[in-house]
Scaffold this motif. Structure first.
Motif, short mmCIF file in Angstrom:
data_model
loop_
_atom_site.label_atom_id
_atom_site.label_comp_id
_atom_site.label_asym_id
_atom_site.label_seq_id
_atom_site.Cartn_x
_atom_site.Cartn_y
_atom_site.Cartn_z
N THR A 184 -5.45 7.09 1.18
CA THR A 184 -6.01 7.14 -0.06
C THR A 184 -7.62 7.73 0.19
O THR A 184 -7.86 8.56 -0.55
N HIS A 242 0.73 -1.04 0.02
CA HIS A 242 -0.11 -0.22 0.01
C HIS A 242 0.90 1.10 -0.03
O HIS A 242 0.67 1.99 0.77
N ALA A 243 1.94 1.46 -0.72
CA ALA A 243 2.84 2.44 -0.98
C ALA A 243 2.85 3.32 -2.17
O ALA A 243 3.86 3.98 -2.41
N THR A 244 1.74 3.37 -2.77
CA THR A 244 1.49 4.08 -3.89
C THR A 244 0.48 5.32 -3.72
O THR A 244 -0.65 4.98 -3.06
N SER A 245 0.38 6.12 -4.58
CA SER A 245 -0.56 7.40 -4.43
C SER A 245 -1.90 6.85 -4.46
O SER A 245 -2.92 7.44 -4.19
N GLN A 295 -0.55 12.02 -0.77
CA GLN A 295 -0.31 10.89 -1.69
C GLN A 295 1.14 11.21 -2.29
O GLN A 295 1.47 11.35 -3.40
N ASN A 338 -5.95 4.35 6.02
CA ASN A 338 -6.00 4.38 4.64
C ASN A 338 -5.90 5.67 4.27
O ASN A 338 -6.93 6.39 4.34
N CYS A 358 -2.86 4.10 -0.86
CA CYS A 358 -1.71 4.73 0.14
C CYS A 358 -2.13 4.45 1.55
O CYS A 358 -3.22 5.07 1.92
N TRP A 359 -1.43 3.76 2.35
CA TRP A 359 -1.71 3.49 3.58
C TRP A 359 -0.50 4.26 4.41
O TRP A 359 0.73 4.29 3.87
N THR A 376 4.85 9.47 2.57
CA THR A 376 3.73 9.04 3.43
C THR A 376 3.46 7.65 3.15
O THR A 376 3.01 6.89 4.10
N CYS A 377 3.13 7.39 1.99
CA CYS A 377 2.35 6.04 1.42
C CYS A 377 3.43 4.85 1.93
O CYS A 377 4.66 4.72 1.41
#
Length: 118
Positions: free
Chosen positions: A53, A35-38, A67, A51, A41-42, A71-72
């Motif tokens: 996102t 969960h590391a993309t814009s 994002q 969450n 994103c967590w 942060t992600c």
């Protein structure tokens, strides 16, 4: 020593590890990396996973601040404390946000984080 002809006792298997002090759902390193993309994103703060996102559109500083690669999938404590900028921007957060008690942020809580969990 067992008597001749007596089967050896069956060893008791070790109990499975307990992550997040038993709190569920519990996420580890691989879940955060997933969960590391814009677009997915967590972030985590003080052992709580959010969450971001879903939170981004409601973020008072705007969605682009959240994002980002800072942060992600990461620990966001430094960003929340104002010790790191996100998206080239830095702004103050309330004590309730820094301490995971902000009602708006809590509605995006997805679980807990344990760095020892794969």
């Amino acid at each position: 020593t067992p008597r001749p002809g007596t089967p050896a006792p069956t060893p008791t298997p070790a109990p499975p590890p307990v992550y997040c002090s038993g709190q569920t759902p519990c996420y580890g390193v691989s879940a955060m990396a997933a969960h590391a993309t814009s677009g997915n994103c967590w972030g985590r703060n003080l052992g709580v996973v959010y969450n971001l996102t879903g939170f981004a559109p409601n973020h008072p500083g705007g969605p682009s601040v959240i994002q980002t690669s800072s942060t992600c999938g990461k620990d966001i404590a430094a960003v929340l404390a104002g010790q790191a900028s996100s998206g080239g921007q830095s702004h103050s957060h309330t004590t309730s946000t820094k301490n995971n008690t902000n009602a708006l942020l809590l509605s995006y809580k997805v679980g807990y984080y344990d760095p020892t969990k794969p």
